[in-house]
Design a protein around this motif. Sequence first.
Motif, PDB file in Angstrom:
ATOM      1  N   UNK A  67       0.844  -1.183   0.000  1.00  0.00           N
ATOM      2  CA  UNK A  67       0.000   0.000   0.000  1.00  0.00           C
ATOM      3  C   UNK A  67       0.879   1.232   0.000  1.00  0.00           C
ATOM      4  N   UNK A  68       0.853   2.001  -1.054  1.00  0.00           N
ATOM      5  CA  UNK A  68       1.640   3.229  -1.122  1.00  0.00           C
ATOM      6  C   UNK A  68       0.819   4.295  -1.839  1.00  0.00           C
ATOM      7  N   UNK A  69       0.588   5.398  -1.156  1.00  0.00           N
ATOM      8  CA  UNK A  69      -0.155   6.518  -1.719  1.00  0.00           C
ATOM      9  C   UNK A  69       0.788   7.452  -2.462  1.00  0.00           C
ATOM     10  N   UNK A  70       0.235   8.170  -3.434  1.00  0.00           N
ATOM     11  CA  UNK A  70       1.020   9.164  -4.160  1.00  0.00           C
ATOM     12  C   UNK A  70       0.086  10.280  -4.625  1.00  0.00           C
ATOM     13  N   UNK A  71       0.679  11.417  -4.944  1.00  0.00           N
ATOM     14  CA  UNK A  71      -0.070  12.543  -5.502  1.00  0.00           C
ATOM     15  C   UNK A  71       0.165  12.553  -7.012  1.00  0.00           C
ATOM     16  N   UNK A  72      -0.713  13.232  -7.724  1.00  0.00           N
ATOM     17  CA  UNK A  72      -0.566  13.300  -9.173  1.00  0.00           C
ATOM     18  C   UNK A  72      -1.122  14.623  -9.699  1.00  0.00           C
ATOM     19  N   UNK A  73      -0.719  14.955 -10.923  1.00  0.00           N
ATOM     20  CA  UNK A  73      -1.247  16.125 -11.621  1.00  0.00           C
ATOM     21  C   UNK A  73      -1.683  15.687 -13.008  1.00  0.00           C
ATOM     22  N   UNK A  74      -2.905  16.069 -13.369  1.00  0.00           N
ATOM     23  CA  UNK A  74      -3.422  15.812 -14.714  1.00  0.00           C
ATOM     24  C   UNK A  74      -3.407  17.121 -15.502  1.00  0.00           C
ATOM     25  N   UNK A  75      -3.347  16.994 -16.838  1.00  0.00           N
ATOM     26  CA  UNK A  75      -3.173  18.141 -17.725  1.00  0.00           C
ATOM     27  C   UNK A  75      -4.213  18.153 -18.840  1.00  0.00           C
ATOM     28  N   UNK A  76      -4.295  19.285 -19.503  1.00  0.00           N
ATOM     29  CA  UNK A  76      -5.009  19.419 -20.767  1.00  0.00           C
ATOM     30  C   UNK A  76      -4.080  20.159 -21.717  1.00  0.00           C
ATOM     31  N   UNK A  77      -4.346  20.046 -23.013  1.00  0.00           N
ATOM     32  CA  UNK A  77      -3.514  20.726 -24.017  1.00  0.00           C
ATOM     33  C   UNK A  77      -4.293  21.869 -24.625  1.00  0.00           C
TER      34      UNK A  77
END
Length: 160
Positions: A67-77
């Motif tokens: 079990x390992x949590x992480x953060x993320x960033x999503x994008x648009x073009x």
Amino acid sequence: MSINSKIFSLVYDDLEFQLELYTKEYIENELNKINCITVDSVKIAAYKTPERLRKIYLDKNDQHEKYHFFAYIKFFTYENEKYGIVGGKTNYPSCDICFDELKDENDHRIARIFLKDKSLKWDNEVLIINHAPGKDRKTDEFQSVFIERYLQRKFNLFDS
């Protein structure tokens, strides 16, 4: 506004605001200056997100899934430039990153409203922001929530 950002108009329920959104390149450069995290840029197909990320994690760590949590960033073009729009957190075993659209008139997820109103689409590249796993599940999750909130505030990102 700089060459690293662009001002977008955001209209939500008759309120209009000007929002500065930052380029992927700028965000990535800023994050790489932080010592306690690692940043990976991953292209993923919407329908394969959990499997792809789980495989990346297992390949990198060469160990049994944990079990390992992480953060993320999503994008648009927009005009051939990628801009950050969503900052979130999830975990490798049960990853829930999705690239869906508004479901109905009761769907109030602001990033999706913005994309629909501007006729824009998600980019399939995601920044994965990892931290050292916490000593237990609760600590690990809290660390990723802390990073998620930092990302949202620093780069004007919406919730997932």
